[in-house]
Scaffold this active site. Sequence first.
Site, PDB file in Angstrom:
ATOM      1  N   ALA A 119       0.806  -1.218   0.000  1.00 36.14           N
ATOM      2  CA  ALA A 119       0.000   0.000   0.000  1.00 36.14           C
ATOM      3  C   ALA A 119       0.837   1.265   0.000  1.00 36.14           C
ATOM      4  O   ALA A 119       0.363   2.327  -0.376  1.00 36.14           O
ATOM      5  CB  ALA A 119      -0.921   0.012   1.209  1.00 36.14           C
ATOM      6  N   ARG A 152       5.010  -3.176   4.657  1.00 33.81           N
ATOM      7  CA  ARG A 152       5.932  -3.353   5.764  1.00 33.81           C
ATOM      8  C   ARG A 152       6.059  -2.118   6.644  1.00 33.81           C
ATOM      9  O   ARG A 152       6.329  -2.230   7.825  1.00 33.81           O
ATOM     10  CB  ARG A 152       7.306  -3.768   5.231  1.00 33.81           C
ATOM     11  CG  ARG A 152       7.332  -5.220   4.800  1.00 33.81           C
ATOM     12  CD  ARG A 152       8.657  -5.559   4.168  1.00 33.81           C
ATOM     13  NE  ARG A 152       8.921  -4.661   3.036  1.00 33.81           N
ATOM     14  CZ  ARG A 152       9.847  -4.873   2.116  1.00 33.81           C
ATOM     15  NH1 ARG A 152      10.612  -5.963   2.189  1.00 33.81           N
ATOM     16  NH2 ARG A 152      10.034  -4.025   1.140  1.00 33.81           N
ATOM     17  N   TYR A 286      -3.908  -2.031 -20.105  1.00 32.16           N
ATOM     18  CA  TYR A 286      -4.288  -1.555 -21.437  1.00 32.16           C
ATOM     19  C   TYR A 286      -5.635  -2.097 -21.871  1.00 32.16           C
ATOM     20  O   TYR A 286      -6.363  -1.475 -22.627  1.00 32.16           O
ATOM     21  CB  TYR A 286      -3.204  -1.870 -22.473  1.00 32.16           C
ATOM     22  CG  TYR A 286      -2.401  -0.636 -22.698  1.00 32.16           C
ATOM     23  CD1 TYR A 286      -1.523  -0.202 -21.717  1.00 32.16           C
ATOM     24  CD2 TYR A 286      -2.588   0.154 -23.823  1.00 32.16           C
ATOM     25  CE1 TYR A 286      -0.845   0.980 -21.853  1.00 32.16           C
ATOM     26  CE2 TYR A 286      -1.913   1.343 -23.967  1.00 32.16           C
ATOM     27  CZ  TYR A 286      -1.037   1.746 -22.983  1.00 32.16           C
ATOM     28  OH  TYR A 286      -0.382   2.935 -23.122  1.00 32.16           O
ATOM     29  N   LEU A 287      -5.954  -3.282 -21.371  1.00 29.51           N
ATOM     30  CA  LEU A 287      -7.236  -3.865 -21.749  1.00 29.51           C
ATOM     31  C   LEU A 287      -8.395  -3.108 -21.112  1.00 29.51           C
ATOM     32  O   LEU A 287      -9.537  -3.255 -21.510  1.00 29.51           O
ATOM     33  CB  LEU A 287      -7.290  -5.337 -21.348  1.00 29.51           C
ATOM     34  CG  LEU A 287      -6.355  -6.234 -22.157  1.00 29.51           C
ATOM     35  CD1 LEU A 287      -6.534  -7.671 -21.740  1.00 29.51           C
ATOM     36  CD2 LEU A 287      -6.604  -6.088 -23.646  1.00 29.51           C
ATOM     37  N   HIS A 347       0.873  -5.635 -23.397  1.00 27.67           N
ATOM     38  CA  HIS A 347      -0.137  -4.672 -23.846  1.00 27.67           C
ATOM     39  C   HIS A 347      -0.437  -4.782 -25.332  1.00 27.67           C
ATOM     40  O   HIS A 347      -1.579  -4.983 -25.749  1.00 27.67           O
ATOM     41  CB  HIS A 347       0.302  -3.244 -23.530  1.00 27.67           C
ATOM     42  CG  HIS A 347       0.632  -3.014 -22.092  1.00 27.67           C
ATOM     43  ND1 HIS A 347      -0.071  -3.633 -21.080  1.00 27.67           N
ATOM     44  CD2 HIS A 347       1.569  -2.254 -21.490  1.00 27.67           C
ATOM     45  CE1 HIS A 347       0.426  -3.242 -19.914  1.00 27.67           C
ATOM     46  NE2 HIS A 347       1.427  -2.410 -20.140  1.00 27.67           N
ATOM     47  N   ARG A 482      -7.295   5.870 -31.762  1.00 38.45           N
ATOM     48  CA  ARG A 482      -6.286   6.441 -30.873  1.00 38.45           C
ATOM     49  C   ARG A 482      -6.690   6.171 -29.439  1.00 38.45           C
ATOM     50  O   ARG A 482      -7.708   6.673 -28.971  1.00 38.45           O
ATOM     51  CB  ARG A 482      -6.133   7.933 -31.143  1.00 38.45           C
ATOM     52  CG  ARG A 482      -4.906   8.512 -30.469  1.00 38.45           C
ATOM     53  CD  ARG A 482      -4.572   9.891 -31.003  1.00 38.45           C
ATOM     54  NE  ARG A 482      -5.719  10.763 -30.819  1.00 38.45           N
ATOM     55  CZ  ARG A 482      -6.022  11.777 -31.628  1.00 38.45           C
ATOM     56  NH1 ARG A 482      -5.306  12.022 -32.682  1.00 38.45           N
ATOM     57  NH2 ARG A 482      -7.058  12.518 -31.392  1.00 38.45           N
TER      58      ARG A 482
END
Lengths: 598, 617
Positions: A119, A152, A286-287, A347, A482
Amino acid sequence: MATISSSIRCCSSSSSSSSYSNSSYIEVHQKNVPFSLVSPKRLAAKKVSLQSKCNPYSDVIIMQDGAVGTTAATTENKAPLKKLKDELLSIIPPDEHKEPIEVRGNNDKSTVSITVVGASGDLAKKKIFPALFALYYEDCLPEHFTIFGYSRSKMTDAELRNMVSRTLTCRIDKRENCDEKMEQFLQRCFYQSGQYDSQENFMELDKTLKEHESGRISNRLFYLSIPPNIFIDAVRCASLSASASDGWTRVIVEKPFGRDSGSSAALTRALKQYLEEDQIFRIDHYLGKELVENLSVLRFSNLIFEPLWSRQYIRNVQFIFSEDFGTEGRGGYFDHYGIIRDIMQNHLLQILALFAMETPVSLDAEDIRNEKVKVLRSMRPLRVDDVVIGQYKSHTKGGVTYPGYTDDKTVPKDSLTPTFAAASLFIDNARWDGVPFLMKAGKALHNRRAEIRVQFRHVPGNIYNRNFGTDLDRATNELVIRVQPDEAIYLKINNKVPGLGMRLDRSNLNLLYKARYSKEIPDAYERLLLDAIEGERRLFIRSDELDAAWSLFTPVLKDLEEKRIIPEYYPYGSRGPVGAHYLAARYNVKWGDLGVDE
Amino acid sequence: MAIQLSHFSSSSTTFSSFDHKISYFSKWVTDIHFRRQLRNNFELKSTNGYPLNAIPMQDEGSVAKTLGEEVPFPEFGEANSMLSITVVGASGDLAKKKIFPALFALYYEDWLPENFVVYGYARTKMTDEELRNMISKTLTCRIDRRENCQDKMEEFLKRCFYHSGQYNSEEHFLELNCKLKERESGKLSNRLFYLSIPPNIFVDVVRCASTKASSATGWTRVIVEKPFGRDSESSRELTKCLKQYLTEDQIFRIDHYLGKELVENLSVLRFSNLVFEPLWSRNYIRNVQFIFSEDFGTEGRGGYFDNYGIIRDIMQNHLLQILALFAMETPVSLDAEDIRNEKVKVLKSMKQLQLEDVVVGQYKGHSKGGKSYPGYIDDPTVPKDSVTPTFAAAALFINNARWDGVPFLMKAGKALHTKRAEIRVQFRHVPGNLYRRNFGTDVDKATNELVLRLQPDEAIYLKINNKVPGLGMRLDRSDLNLFYKTRYTREIPDAYERLLLDAIEGERRLFIRSDELDAAWALFTPLLKEIEENKIMPELYPYGSRGPVGAHYLAAKHNVRWGDLSVDGLFLPAFAAGKICLDGFLLLYSSSLSKKFKDQKRFWWSGFEVLLSVIQI
């Protein structure tokens, strides 16, 4: 099923009372629909998207014209109205409600705990927490959820909240209650510190989670935002000590998924010791991009594209990714992997598979992924000949000196790691035989963009041939999608220049997302997190896909490394090594992105 | 005389020295090269950063070639030839509003040959000066380049002359001939007659002009405007009469719709783009719609119209011509004969129109916002019991392999709610659509559609299904757009300019051949006869409305839905949308003043919403 589950996914309107039965669900629709029918069209669309944020999934196509909203003749309006209602109702036939999707189970009794492992890391701060908040802000998270940060560093809940709060933002287009919502969200964030390989620490986490679940059905999602070498440890501990006892447990893993076929297979094997295939969610962000999602919609819901989608009409396809910055002092990770592993093998290859796949049986995750695997398996493994690699060198422009890759302190001085690569791939199936699929990816180039370019063949027996001169391929149609920045779709067509002569000109049929859709486009992580929570696996990578992807690239990667092939150097901020052009020329292709195009 | 007005007249005057002649000669040669290259040699301007391909090759190859094998007259030694354009009916409306301005525009842009004169011919007595005065009022320069506008106008007007005479007097035409000869002063003479006169005197004029005022050395061409008869017989009769005095290639039947930019572009779109031609058949196209509407009625000039009606005035010529261009097979080449051959084939493959495939309408008076608009028969120039249609919708079919079963719908009307002309191509639904759920039960509702808007605001757009950005999976029909206004800043030339220039250059592609005309009439004549003999009552519709509802039932019969009846605001260019938004807001504002909105707050909110929603586009 995809659409159904999505139509149901985030309907917990937090403002109202929560548990929604079938009837209330339908009501939501009915409330909206007549409104959209009587009011001006665009207004209606807006209303729907505002009100039904959490049924953005009413699954109705917004018709820009046609009878709906027309005031032409009353007779016209009634029929579609009724029809539309019928359609809406028909979208959710009663049996769908038995769908055993967990979220839909009784919200009162189930809870989702999302644990971000790592995190304190950059990704968590920049992407994961903001995405979770965006989902919360848009009422897309289940009624009961808690978010745990795990890493940690020693930190209190308040410290975590403090850290997280700095990166949260509200949607630009609706700022109401922003601060309030943030407060509420932060109240649900907690922190647990612990070692990544300590079962004990995870046990403690489990205990705290249990407290928060307070007897409800517990569903747990672990997001591993940690370096790959500790993946397995964390998975082992989480799965052994902190699995949900009565609900599901899912683990989201980020790239890299190994360095080659061998290491990837080893990783998968190790993961599978502790997890089932359907618990593993390999993310490829990317998906989750809007236009990649739209790719299938374009292909499969428009009549005009699918007939053209084959070797008969398509001359070549280009997948282009470029960044306008280098490693900038964070080359440690990158140097170990290189651009081919970092961008291409995952990707770009994933997008290629989506682009080239056959029509799936349905939109179900398994059906889509089956088709993608088929594409990957029909592809020829890459050879060194099919690849051009490059590395950026320093460059001085306008008094500013940009550092070369090896000038980066975190990169070994003699590194041969490619920061640029171009590759030509082929799919040996009936649809794509002989069509070059070109990929290009690089860092420290002159611009930042990601796009798909589809170049069509020339018109056979073109009666306007005189206008084109000798090279017929120069003025062919081209479809450009694009992906970033400024999402857009455009189709280049030949057109007559207005005027008395007969001059042709290539102009565009445009769809600029900014101009058409004022709504902010959600970040890829939001979509993917939501999908993982809902168990929608369409956009995640299955083990066999991963295997197939690696087997395409592993030989060439090995070769490049073993033969220590020297990358072609290109100046920082340039258009990349010229070798890419020669690679393209070999297949009679011209890169479409190197023009004064946009 | 005319030489005096040439580019060099201001400088030294006569070209006595040989050197001067040479330089002058080469000057016009380059001029011609420039022009011809622009017009006849197609070139492709690429916007994608590729070098301007093909141009060098064309410069060497085809210019040389065209000079060598040049057949048509106008370019044949231009310095030694003279073009006379005689506008017969010069005092008429069309001449004033369209023909003279178009000629000036051509002159302004240097498209006309070096030596030319323009003659006005009409019965009115007028001096040259008076004609010039009359014309000058309607001339305008291109908005985008105003340089030398006044100078150019002066120069142009100096080349305009007037001759008054009767239309059926051979003597008067003989006088005209003398005057023309004088101007031509021994040069090769090419003569173009533009007949801007009522149809009943067509033949007289053609007779006189051809027997008395034909060019002795160059070509003589005659441009004729619609109407070309009222039906098959009268049209054939007219053609027969014309052909007594003229050969087919001297007759230029103008259909000014064919000169519209987007109609010209139709063939370019189809034949120079790979992505369209595969879709151009019954396999993918569900129906095609040709829509023409005007937002005004006859407005006191119904005399001519009442005799013809909307079907003859718009459908049988303009819309049918566009249909033929749309549906034709790929021609062997872009030559006029090849294209017209293909168009005739389409017309011949078409089913004759039946009465049940047609809906006719007539507008009636209507009051709106305190203003009342007159009905068609309220027009004093229209008989009170007229049943002439001012609106018509028709379904046509082409019985060939490509188009079997595809309805081609036409709709044309006056006094409707908008002014527009467009072609809409509706595609079939996606077979086995994966996203079917998102479309509900009617899969035809969300099909692709290609729209070519001819006027106003030329545009091309393709409607596609698209995912609405966001976390869900909502589909949406958006457009791939090309707005001419935003892409091309240059003013689009008027159709008449193109057509006049074509006639001057002998380019017949956009003119209608006799057999085309015959075929077109053959389709409509039986229907027209039936409507007239049976005095079929038109469906009345209010002035300014969307036309009779019968058009919907006609479409429904063929399983078609008209594509134009919608809030198509999205396709307006942004500024137009902005204007609408503003207008709407003002409207709301004014209505609030009229206490229509009692609740001010609600009013402002709704105004705001309208504003927002428009801005959202």
